[in-house]
Design an enzyme around this catalytic site. Sequence first.
Site, PDB file in Angstrom:
ATOM      1  N   HIS A   1      40.431 -11.706   4.832  1.00 22.05           N
ATOM      2  CA  HIS A   1      40.041 -12.927   4.124  1.00 22.05           C
ATOM      3  C   HIS A   1      39.708 -12.689   2.660  1.00 22.05           C
ATOM      4  CE1 HIS A   1      35.729 -11.846   4.056  1.00 22.05           C
ATOM      5  NE2 HIS A   1      35.996 -11.247   5.207  1.00 22.05           N
ATOM      6  N   GLN A   2      40.132 -13.604   1.836  1.00 19.14           N
ATOM      7  CA  GLN A   2      39.790 -13.650   0.405  1.00 19.14           C
ATOM      8  C   GLN A   2      40.166 -12.371  -0.343  1.00 19.14           C
ATOM      9  OE1 GLN A   2      35.889 -14.846   1.999  1.00 19.14           O
ATOM     10  NE2 GLN A   2      35.730 -16.153   0.163  1.00 19.14           N
TER      11      GLN A   2
END
Length: 217
Positions: free
Chosen positions: A139-140
């Site tokens: 994620h991210q």
Amino acid sequence: MKRTVIIGAGGHAREVADILRHQTAEAQSVLGFVVDDPQNHSESIEGLPVLGNWEWFETSDCDELFVICAIGSPLVRKQLVERAVARQLKFTNAVSPLAYVSPSATLGEGVMIFPFSFISAASSVGDHAIINAGATVSHQTSVARFGTLSPGVNVAGNVSIGEGSFIGIGASIIQGTAIGAWSTIGAGAVVIRDVAERETVAGVPARVIGYEAKDGR
């Protein structure tokens, strides 16, 4: 259906051809390969012809043509993409139907996403980057343009991978770290701290073993 030409004809290009022909999200009609010196390659690769060298683009109708630069080396890929941009060629993506790409992830143009790779929520993959087979992008995390994740690389969340960085097979990068542009992470390395621009690191944990020259040689 997109008419697509693959730039390059090595092992990586063979794999990209396979992805394009099995891609389901966007149908591609793969015309063949363009190389610098077609005499160094077979007349047919994976059942597709070697169309010629770069002069082929000068003698062909490229208005509705798309290309993808299937070259493993980040530096060489960048150089050939710049030639394609100068020729005003349009780029397509190769995304395997066996890969997972989160709906909230973003992909640039000319990207290559291999089978069994995983691109998680709110992550991004920049132009002409490669996410190879079995690689995970959590994620991210951002992979900048011309970045390369080799097979089996595991990247945790909130990691920044700089332009042209090459991450070797089976390497792991912990959360929140930054990988500088044009750096190299050795195969199997475990990165637990930031890597500076053009550094080469290897080992467990990863330590600096060298530096990349500015011209890439």
